[in-house]
Scaffold this active site. Structure first.
Site, PDB file in Angstrom:
ATOM      1  N   HIS A   1      -8.567   9.436  -0.340  1.00 45.03           N
ATOM      2  CA  HIS A   1      -8.391  10.536   0.609  1.00 45.03           C
ATOM      3  C   HIS A   1      -8.296  11.882  -0.122  1.00 45.03           C
ATOM      4  O   HIS A   1      -8.307  11.933  -1.350  1.00 45.03           O
ATOM      5  CB  HIS A   1      -7.144  10.288   1.459  1.00 45.03           C
ATOM      6  CG  HIS A   1      -7.308   9.183   2.448  1.00 45.03           C
ATOM      7  ND1 HIS A   1      -6.643   7.983   2.348  1.00 45.03           N
ATOM      8  CD2 HIS A   1      -8.085   9.083   3.554  1.00 45.03           C
ATOM      9  CE1 HIS A   1      -6.991   7.201   3.355  1.00 45.03           C
ATOM     10  NE2 HIS A   1      -7.866   7.838   4.107  1.00 45.03           N
TER      11      HIS A   1
ATOM     12  N   GLY B   1       0.814  -1.219   0.000  1.00 48.31           N
ATOM     13  CA  GLY B   1       0.000   0.000   0.000  1.00 48.31           C
ATOM     14  C   GLY B   1       0.844   1.265   0.000  1.00 48.31           C
ATOM     15  O   GLY B   1       2.070   1.222  -0.156  1.00 48.31           O
TER      16      GLY B   1
ATOM     17  N   TYR C   1     -14.479   2.440  11.323  1.00 50.66           N
ATOM     18  CA  TYR C   1     -13.014   2.476  11.190  1.00 50.66           C
ATOM     19  C   TYR C   1     -12.377   2.950  12.492  1.00 50.66           C
ATOM     20  O   TYR C   1     -11.414   2.356  12.994  1.00 50.66           O
ATOM     21  CB  TYR C   1     -12.667   3.424  10.040  1.00 50.66           C
ATOM     22  CG  TYR C   1     -11.205   3.681   9.800  1.00 50.66           C
ATOM     23  CD1 TYR C   1     -10.424   2.780   9.088  1.00 50.66           C
ATOM     24  CD2 TYR C   1     -10.600   4.863  10.251  1.00 50.66           C
ATOM     25  CE1 TYR C   1      -9.076   3.035   8.838  1.00 50.66           C
ATOM     26  CE2 TYR C   1      -9.257   5.121  10.003  1.00 50.66           C
ATOM     27  CZ  TYR C   1      -8.503   4.207   9.291  1.00 50.66           C
ATOM     28  OH  TYR C   1      -7.175   4.476   9.047  1.00 50.66           O
TER      29      TYR C   1
END
Ligand code: NDP
Length: 278
Positions: free
Chosen positions: A180, A10, A137
């Site tokens: 994001h 990632g 989350y």
């Protein structure tokens, strides 16, 4: 020291790979293994155990998580809660079972209480409900801190966590819907430039945020792994004086992409005011 990095493919994982490579594979005596979901689905206890038994790490950087921006969080709070709780529980338990001495997991500044005082610090994580948009989350991430304290109390392990602010850099998720702020802005600006259309940014642009470049964060991660001895989490961010507004972030992206469509559109509108469709 054999370091296993979950989520190694990632945004943050790739940055750590880059920095470790710069150090010619890490400090002497270190061996690094970077995992992606292709190596093991960490939502499965069996696959997690198997991959930990295979590599026998002594240290772990735990990054793997279901991650996303505002819209994905609003839609999928249940998935964020369940997937992340499963991943975290499996990873820490598998680490414990193979005798890992140190784990550095990843929380996020967006898990702090919605109603809080500033400046925030590490002791305030559990002081009230998180923002309702990402409660799945946020609570799953907060439980990592509970895990860490319990593993220390019951087994004396140094399992700790860092709390990064918004990260940006190569290998990010550039989805406009699910990503994001910064990667979303970059993608939108790129499309606007390519299609010659105005760039529309949601919101007033005034809220301020802190951003950290993934390579800077990676270097701090390595410091925490090698030097930081506490179980209590540690915030990895920039100073309050370095906060930028969403508008400033958008302006910077526009500049970096050399995007002039908006300016040209405005100039055209002014020059053609009498005949333009209004
Ligand atoms: P990315 O979405 O870029 O990467 C997520 C990583 O997790 C990928 O390597 C992915 O593997 C792996 N992964 C996801 N699900 C599973 C699974 N079920 N089994 C195994 N691996 C899985 O995330 P980031 O690099 O941005 O985030 C890393 C950490 O940093 C996360 O814990 C996140 O919560 C935290 N964080 C991120 C911030 C940000 O702004 N991005 C801010 C603060 C904290 P694959 O590539 O194979 O899909």
């Amino acid at each position: 020291m054999r370091v296993l990095v979950t989520g190694g493919s990632g945004l943050v994982g790739m940055a750590i790979q880059h920095v470790v490579k710069e150090e010619r594979g890490g400090y002497e005596g270190e061996e690094w293994i970077f995992l992606s979901s292709k190596d093991a689905n960490l939502m499965s206890m069996k696959e997690t155990r198997d991959v930990f038994r295979k590599h026998q790490p002594t240290h772990v950087i735990h990054l793997a998580a279901m991650v996303g921006g505002l819209f994905k969080n609003l839609k999928c709070n249940l998935d964020f809660w369940r997937n992340n709780i499963h991943i975290n529980d499996n990873v820490l338990q598998a680490a414990h079972e193979v005798g890992v001495v140190k784990v550095v997991s990843c929380l996020s500044t967006c898990i702090f209480p919605d109603k809080t005082t500033y400046p925030i610090n590490e002791t305030m994580i559990h002081n009230g409900p998180p923002h309702e948009s990402n409660f799945g989350y946020a609570y799953a991430k907060r439980m990592l801190d509970v895990h860490n304290r319990a593993y220390f109390e019951q087994h004396g392990h140094c399992y700790t966590a860092v709390i990064p602010t918004n990260v940006f850099g190569p290998h990010d998720n550039y989805s406009i819907e699910d990503g994001h702020v910064v990667p979303g802005l970059i993608h939108k600006t790129y499309i606007a430039k390519k299609e010659g259309k105005p760039l529309v940014v949601w919101g007033s642009g005034t809220p301020k945020r802190q951003f950290i470049y993934s390579l800077d964060l990676a270097r701090l991660f390595l410091w925490v792994l090698r030097e930081y001895p506490e179980v209590d989490p540690i915030i990895l961010s920039v100073g309050e004086e370095d906060e930028v507004s969403i508008k400033e972030a958008a302006d910077t992206v526009v500049q970096a992409l050399d995007f002039k469509a908006l300016k040209e559109t405005c100039e055209w509108f002014v020059a053609n005011y009498d005949t333009a469709r209004k």
